[in-house]
Design a protein around this motif. Structure first.
Motif, PDB file in Angstrom:
ATOM      1  N   UNK A 171       0.859  -1.178   0.000  1.00 36.67           N
ATOM      2  CA  UNK A 171       0.000   0.000   0.000  1.00 36.67           C
ATOM      3  C   UNK A 171       0.896   1.229   0.000  1.00 36.67           C
ATOM      4  N   UNK A 172       0.429   2.215  -0.665  1.00 31.25           N
ATOM      5  CA  UNK A 172       1.182   3.433  -0.876  1.00 31.25           C
ATOM      6  C   UNK A 172       0.549   4.506  -0.014  1.00 31.25           C
ATOM      7  N   UNK A 173       1.346   5.307   0.655  1.00 35.17           N
ATOM      8  CA  UNK A 173       0.789   6.390   1.470  1.00 35.17           C
ATOM      9  C   UNK A 173       0.342   7.526   0.543  1.00 35.17           C
TER      10      UNK A 173
ATOM     11  N   UNK B 192      -7.127   2.912  -4.030  1.00 34.52           N
ATOM     12  CA  UNK B 192      -6.246   3.958  -4.574  1.00 34.52           C
ATOM     13  C   UNK B 192      -4.802   3.732  -4.133  1.00 34.52           C
ATOM     14  N   UNK B 193      -4.600   3.435  -2.846  1.00 30.96           N
ATOM     15  CA  UNK B 193      -3.229   3.274  -2.359  1.00 30.96           C
ATOM     16  C   UNK B 193      -2.569   2.030  -2.944  1.00 30.96           C
ATOM     17  N   UNK B 194      -3.350   0.973  -3.169  1.00 28.43           N
ATOM     18  CA  UNK B 194      -2.788  -0.244  -3.771  1.00 28.43           C
ATOM     19  C   UNK B 194      -2.511  -0.068  -5.259  1.00 28.43           C
ATOM     20  N   UNK B 195      -3.168   0.905  -5.893  1.00 31.23           N
ATOM     21  CA  UNK B 195      -2.991   1.146  -7.338  1.00 31.23           C
ATOM     22  C   UNK B 195      -1.940   2.212  -7.625  1.00 31.23           C
TER      23      UNK B 195
ATOM     24  N   UNK C 288     -13.055  -2.999  -7.688  1.00 34.91           N
ATOM     25  CA  UNK C 288     -11.738  -3.603  -7.492  1.00 34.91           C
ATOM     26  C   UNK C 288     -10.663  -2.699  -8.083  1.00 34.91           C
ATOM     27  N   UNK C 289      -9.435  -3.025  -7.718  1.00 33.88           N
ATOM     28  CA  UNK C 289      -8.282  -2.245  -8.141  1.00 33.88           C
ATOM     29  C   UNK C 289      -8.216  -2.091  -9.663  1.00 33.88           C
ATOM     30  N   UNK C 290      -8.453  -3.176 -10.391  1.00 36.49           N
ATOM     31  CA  UNK C 290      -8.338  -3.133 -11.845  1.00 36.49           C
ATOM     32  C   UNK C 290      -9.342  -2.158 -12.473  1.00 36.49           C
ATOM     33  N   UNK C 291     -10.532  -2.040 -11.875  1.00 34.09           N
ATOM     34  CA  UNK C 291     -11.525  -1.077 -12.390  1.00 34.09           C
ATOM     35  C   UNK C 291     -10.959   0.340 -12.333  1.00 34.09           C
ATOM     36  N   UNK C 292     -10.356   0.679 -11.188  1.00 39.38           N
ATOM     37  CA  UNK C 292      -9.766   2.007 -11.039  1.00 39.38           C
ATOM     38  C   UNK C 292      -8.652   2.222 -12.068  1.00 39.38           C
TER      39      UNK C 292
END
Length: 153
Positions: free
Chosen positions: A4-6, A47-50, A112-116
């Motif tokens: 995860x990204x801050x 968002x943070x995982x993407x 899900x992440x891929x949608x974003x």
């Protein structure tokens, strides 16, 4: 394990002004909401995982809608439902037609992440071709449905 990204949280109008102005040749993704809201937290997780995957062509920031200084943006983008995500490219507000009456923002979380990632890529590609509005790449069942409330109608 996924990293995860801050994500940076903006609480001042000048912070929002400068990130819009200073994000060049990348898509700017601004999530308007509050960190105490469960749906915002769900979206923030996506968002943070993407963030790392899209970092070559997109910058993501969170905007705290409870901050007094941000209300000018909350009013400007008519943020009545949270989370609402607004997109910019080279300081131009990017719109997306996802089949709703409101093309100015994405309301709700992504499934899900891929949608974003798909949405960000589609808007970025459109922006690179000079478009200010793009069609949503997601199938209708992946798009959150909201009843838009119109005041004074």
């Amino acid at each position: 394990m996924e990293m995860s990204y801050q994500l940076r949280t903006l609480r001042k109008k000048r912070e929002v002004d400068s990130i819009i102005r200073d994000t060049i040749d990348k898509l700017l993704v601004l999530r308007f909401g509050r960190s105490s809201d469960p749906l915002c937290l769900q979206l923030d997780d996506i968002l943070s995982k993407s963030a790392r995957e899209v970092s070559k062509f997109a910058t993501i920031a969170l905007v705290d809608i409870d901050s007094e200084d941000i209300q000018v943006y909350v009013k400007y983008f008519d943020i009545t439902l949270i989370p609402s995500t607004v997109f910019f490219f080279n300081a131009h507000h990017m719109k997306m037609d996802s089949g709703s009456a409101d093309h100015t923002k994405w309301v709700g979380a992504f499934h899900e992440k891929q949608d974003f990632i798909d949405v960000v890529e589609a808007i970025y590609r459109g922006a690179m071709k000079g478009k200010l509005i793009v069609s949503c790449p997601l199938p209708p069942e992946q798009i959150p449905k909201f009843q838009l409330l119109y005041k004074d109608v």
